[in-house]
Scaffold this active site. Sequence first.
Site, mmCIF file in Angstrom:
data_model
loop_
_atom_site.group_PDB
_atom_site.id
_atom_site.type_symbol
_atom_site.label_atom_id
_atom_site.label_comp_id
_atom_site.label_asym_id
_atom_site.label_seq_id
_atom_site.Cartn_x
_atom_site.Cartn_y
_atom_site.Cartn_z
ATOM 1 N N THR A 1 7.812 -24.985 128.088
ATOM 2 C CA THR A 1 6.969 -23.845 127.716
ATOM 3 C C THR A 1 5.471 -24.187 127.716
ATOM 4 O O THR A 1 4.650 -23.312 127.418
ATOM 5 C CB THR A 1 7.315 -23.354 126.294
ATOM 6 O OG1 THR A 1 7.128 -24.461 125.404
ATOM 7 C CG2 THR A 1 8.731 -22.830 126.203
ATOM 8 N N LYS A 2 5.128 -25.423 128.019
ATOM 9 C CA LYS A 2 3.738 -25.833 127.857
ATOM 10 C C LYS A 2 2.856 -25.369 129.029
ATOM 11 O O LYS A 2 3.340 -24.907 130.044
ATOM 12 C CB LYS A 2 3.665 -27.354 127.682
ATOM 13 C CG LYS A 2 4.349 -27.836 126.390
ATOM 14 C CD LYS A 2 3.734 -27.226 125.160
ATOM 15 C CE LYS A 2 4.182 -27.860 123.858
ATOM 16 N NZ LYS A 2 5.570 -27.586 123.488
ATOM 17 N N THR A 3 1.538 -25.557 128.863
ATOM 18 C CA THR A 3 0.587 -25.005 129.840
ATOM 19 C C THR A 3 0.652 -25.729 131.186
ATOM 20 O O THR A 3 0.192 -25.199 132.198
ATOM 21 C CB THR A 3 -0.853 -25.073 129.287
ATOM 22 O OG1 THR A 3 -1.108 -26.428 128.894
ATOM 23 C CG2 THR A 3 -1.024 -24.161 128.092
#
Length: 389
Positions: free
Chosen positions: A186-188
């Site tokens: 889910t990270k950038t």
Amino acid sequence: MTNVHELIVPFHCAFVGEQEALAAADVVRSGWLTMGSKTIEFEKKFAEYVGAKHAVGVNSCTAALHLALEAIGLKQGDEVLVPTTTFASTAEVVTYFKARPVLVDVDPVTLCIDPCDAERRITPRTRAIIPVHFAGQPCDMKAIQDLAKHHGLRVIEDAAHALPASFAGVRVGAISELTAFSFYATKTLTTGEGGMVTTNNDDLAARMRMMRLHGISRDAWKRYSAEGSWFYEVLESGFKYNLTDIQSAIGIVQLEKCDAMNAARAQIASRYTTEFSKTSALQVPTICENRETSWHLYVLRLNLEQLTITRSQMIEELRTRGIGTSVHFIPLHMHPYYKNAYGYKPEDFPVATKEFERYLSLPIFPGMTGAQIALVIESVLGIVKAAAK
Ligand SMILES: Cc1ncc(COP(=O)(O)O)c(C=O)c1O
């Protein structure tokens, strides 16, 4: 009721496509699947991107934090200051050493660690502080660096949310002695699972490179390559924390897209903020002067005294409209482990405890369509209007 698998706006959807798939496939076809030239290339490009001398690729941010604490020589009985409003990893890594995570309350505006409360909790055993750049907005790094200098603490930034972000014009990753990043799904920037730790210190980098691969002498990963040698020596009892070439190939593509993905998230945040600022029942995120956020999360707060619904009811209402949300975070002091092991009570952390009741994280990912953004805005405002006191 809408099933989560049929959400019109999921909470998150990774911005990955053909380029990442091809990059991963190339690695598979090459026959060298684990850490190798792609990981070295990713590390180099990542270090350049954040402006650090070294970047050490690992298989998670949790591993990055663990290696960083090991590199500074954390010992049993030491204490480490950690904000209570964070994910389990930030404090859990401290317990790996039989050291004590000392939870700290957060700032009511940013939800980042409160440097004044941190100072109150310092004892002769305090060795380090792990500021978490909550939602992607950097902590007050000036106050934290001053505090660390004054009390002789090491600073390890938990930048799981903060790529790219900056404080006073300096990119997160180049501010403190050690910084840990996450490439979780889910990270950038994502590699599925993965992480990186950056530093300008040659000795710390060398130590972490060795400890991520079983404490084996230099360049252990090369032992099966043409220029490698069968001979190696185990110098310390280390860990199995390396990042693979498959993950790194995906990471290299993601890094190239990092600025564009950031701009897309900033645009969504700007639309949310414009619309949600129109009602006093909502509190939008405040980004402080001199700080640039990654907009990893958009954390909306409800002014509950103006509403007939709770935060949990808001989440359910949004779900019935096909919108996925999340809560970042249930403060650590409210979890059974931290209550039982350390006796923490809600009243020890008045800000974190109070704010927890009223925040939720809205979808914010680069591939969101205009219609999805509009649905989130219309739904939130509609629910708030219907629930106005
Ligand atoms: C603040 C924070 N720190 C650390 C982590 C751990 O990251 P990873 O899953 O890469 O170990 C997370 C993951 O969600 C996080 O939110």
